[in-house]
Enzyme design. Structure first.
Site, PDB file in Angstrom:
ATOM      1  CE1 TYR A   2     -35.928  -8.275 125.529  1.00 57.14           C
ATOM      2  CE2 TYR A   2     -37.360  -6.451 124.913  1.00 57.14           C
ATOM      3  CZ  TYR A   2     -36.602  -7.551 124.558  1.00 57.14           C
ATOM      4  OH  TYR A   2     -36.504  -7.916 123.246  1.00 57.14           O
ATOM      5  CG  ASP A  16     -34.489   0.748 127.785  1.00 54.00           C
ATOM      6  OD1 ASP A  16     -35.222   1.460 127.058  1.00 54.00           O
ATOM      7  OD2 ASP A  16     -34.351  -0.485 127.625  1.00 54.00           O
ATOM      8  CE  LYS A  56     -42.049  -1.487 123.459  1.00 55.13           C
ATOM      9  NZ  LYS A  56     -41.017  -1.949 124.348  1.00 55.13           N
TER      10      LYS A  56
HETATM   11  C1  LIG Z   1     -39.700  -2.719 123.978  1.00 56.63           C
HETATM   12  C2  LIG Z   1     -38.490  -2.405 124.719  1.00 56.63           C
HETATM   13  C3  LIG Z   1     -37.219  -2.501 124.142  1.00 56.63           C
HETATM   14  C4  LIG Z   1     -36.991  -3.086 122.777  1.00 56.63           C
HETATM   15  O1  LIG Z   1     -37.593  -2.341 121.778  1.00 56.63           O
HETATM   16  P1  LIG Z   1     -37.849  -3.049 120.341  1.00 56.63           P
HETATM   17  O2  LIG Z   1     -38.369  -1.937 119.506  1.00 56.63           O
HETATM   18  O3  LIG Z   1     -38.830  -4.140 120.609  1.00 56.63           O
HETATM   19  O4  LIG Z   1     -36.557  -3.563 119.869  1.00 56.63           O
HETATM   20  C5  LIG Z   1     -36.125  -2.071 124.873  1.00 56.63           C
HETATM   21  N1  LIG Z   1     -36.280  -1.579 126.105  1.00 56.63           N
HETATM   22  C6  LIG Z   1     -37.478  -1.466 126.700  1.00 56.63           C
HETATM   23  C7  LIG Z   1     -37.579  -0.879 128.058  1.00 56.63           C
HETATM   24  C8  LIG Z   1     -38.627  -1.903 126.037  1.00 56.63           C
HETATM   25  O5  LIG Z   1     -39.801  -1.826 126.646  1.00 56.63           O
END
Ligand SMILES: *Cc1c(COP(=O)(O)O)cnc(C)c1O
Length: 431
Positions: free
Chosen positions: A144, A239, A267
């Site tokens: 994701y 990511d 995060k």
């Molecule tokens: C949580 C997450 C996102 C999205 O971050 P948001 O702050 O919710 O937009 C993107 N990539 C990864 C790997 C994530 O865990």
């Protein structure tokens, strides 16, 4: 465990907001029942509107690695708020956090602050496309990367297929620019790259896949991504929105010793406030506006409160013993949960990377999306409910990672393990 107030709030919320929530997984759809409405949290504990107390392993989906309402963070925020909440102009705070990020993630020679992980990945991809002058993006099934149009894509099983949108509202023509492969399949990756490299701008990957639980890269997989992308001039984007500061202080890239061209953070970097960041090699990041032609902006980007929470979090994380302590706590939890499952004769697989973890209710090894999907989600939801009843707050889905914080004590872990054993035993007894 009364949930009267949560139930009333949920009824009202359902009339006002889609699904009663502002982010889908919060609605407990995967496990059923009423979501907890939270009134406050401190350290490892979270409290719902009815006054029930839980040991929290969600931690706002990862950010709160110091625990809820950490004293240093709260103190600094109180001081910062008195000085004004947003200026829309550069501040020393942005420079300080950027310096911390660049020092901890040497692959990020320059960084741009944004407001969420979604913004970070979306912008990184735009820059990668601008840099390579190519359009296509390769991603992996189950990863994701936020909810930007072109990334809400899954694919058919087996080899690479053209992306099919995962959500109505995503134009098929966007999704077609996204190629999807199974995670951990080096051979499929190599053959796709050899065939299509001329059109591929970037490869984006969660180096440990946290958005289908916790799937570890096989030895050699990330290395393969690195060597092939380098060979064909494709931008490799890690990511690390979840893995950053979680798999290690320097993220999965430090742990596995791989240097991506670009990195996305989110995060933990915001210490519980909305922050994302993307960065990478100077020659790539110098394309970002106003230094270069690739446009990306934000009214609240680099917000002083958000920067303050990030800086205070980084300060604690940078201390010598922080990660040693986290590792000890995590080992204790890992051993306890594995042992509880064994004693209860429950068929589970436990995985973890640093301070993110997942117990899958399956008898198979989990190495990708397909194998994660062998999990018994009915048993998981029984487990989730049993744990909640015993005062343990887990993520309400089999396919989410759990997290610990610096505030989780040995007693917290022991209580959690006892609850897990009692819950699993009850599930196994009732068949
Ligand atoms: C949580 C997450 C996102 C999205 O971050 P948001 O702050 O919710 O937009 C993107 N990539 C990864 C790997 C994530 O865990």
């Amino acid at each position: 465990m009364g949930l009267k107030k949560s139930r009333l709030l949920f009824e009202k919320a359902l009339r006002l907001m889609p699904g009663g929530v502002n982010s889908p997984v919060r609605a407990f759809k995967a496990v059923g029942g009423c979501p907890l409405f939270i009134s406050k949290a401190k350290g490892s504990r979270i409290y719902d509107a009815d006054g029930n107390e839980y040991i929290d392993y969600v931690l706002s989906w990862g950010p709160l690695i110091l625990g809820h309402a950490h004293r240093a963070v709260v103190r600094a925020l109180k001081a910062a708020v008195e000085k004004g909440t947003s200026f829309g102009a550069p501040t020393a705070l942005e420079v300080e956090l950027a310096q911390m990020v660049v020092r901890t993630y040497p692959s990020m020679e320059k960084v741009r602050m944004v407001n969420s992980g979604t913004e970070a990945t979306m912008s990184a991809i735009r820059v990668a496309r601008g840099f390579t002058k190519r359009d296509k993006v390769v991603k992996f099934e189950g990863c994701y990367h936020g909810h930007a149009d072109g990334l809400l894509v899954k694919a058919g099983s087996g080899a690479a297929t053209f992306g099919i949108p995962d959500s109505p509202g995503v134009p098929a023509s966007y999704a077609q620019k996204t190629l999807t492969l199974p995670f951990n399949d080096s051979a499929a990756f190599k053959s796709l790259i050899e065939k299509e490299w001329k059109d591929i701008a970037c490869v984006i990957v969660e180096p440990v896949v946290g958005n289908i639980g916790c799937v570890l890269p096989k030895p050699g997989f990330l290395e393969k991504l690195r060597s092939e992308t380098k060979k064909y001039g494709i931008v490799l984007i890690f990511d690390e929105v979840m893995t950053g500061f979680r798999v290690a202080f320097g993220g999965a890239q430090a742990h596995y010793g791989i240097k991506p061209d670009m990195t996305c953070l989110g995060k933990v970097i915001g210490g519980g406030l909305p922050v994302g960041a993307y960065g990478g090699k100077k020659e790539i990041m110098s394309l970002v506006s106003p230094e270069g032609p690739v446009y990306q902006a934000g009214t609240l980007s680099g917000n002083p409160l958000a920067m303050t929470a990030g800086i205070e979090t980084m300060k604690v994380l940078a201390k010598k013993d922080t990660y040693k302590k986290l590792e000890k706590t995590m080992q204790h939890l890992e051993e306890g949960l594995k042992d509880a499952a064994k004693k209860a004769a429950a068929k589970t697989r436990f995985y973890r990377a640093g301070t993110m973890f997942c117990t899958y209710f399956t008898a198979f090894d989990v190495i990708d999306y397909a194998s994660a999907k062998t999990s018994d989600t009915v048993t998981f939801s029984q487990f989730f409910k049993g744990m909640l009843k015993r005062g343990i707050n887990l993520a309400p889905s089999q396919f989410e990672a759990g997290f610990i914080s610096l505030a989780h004590s040995r007693t917290d872990i022991d209580k959690t393990v006892d609850a897990a054993y009692a819950t699993l035993k009850a599930i196994m007894r009732n068949g």
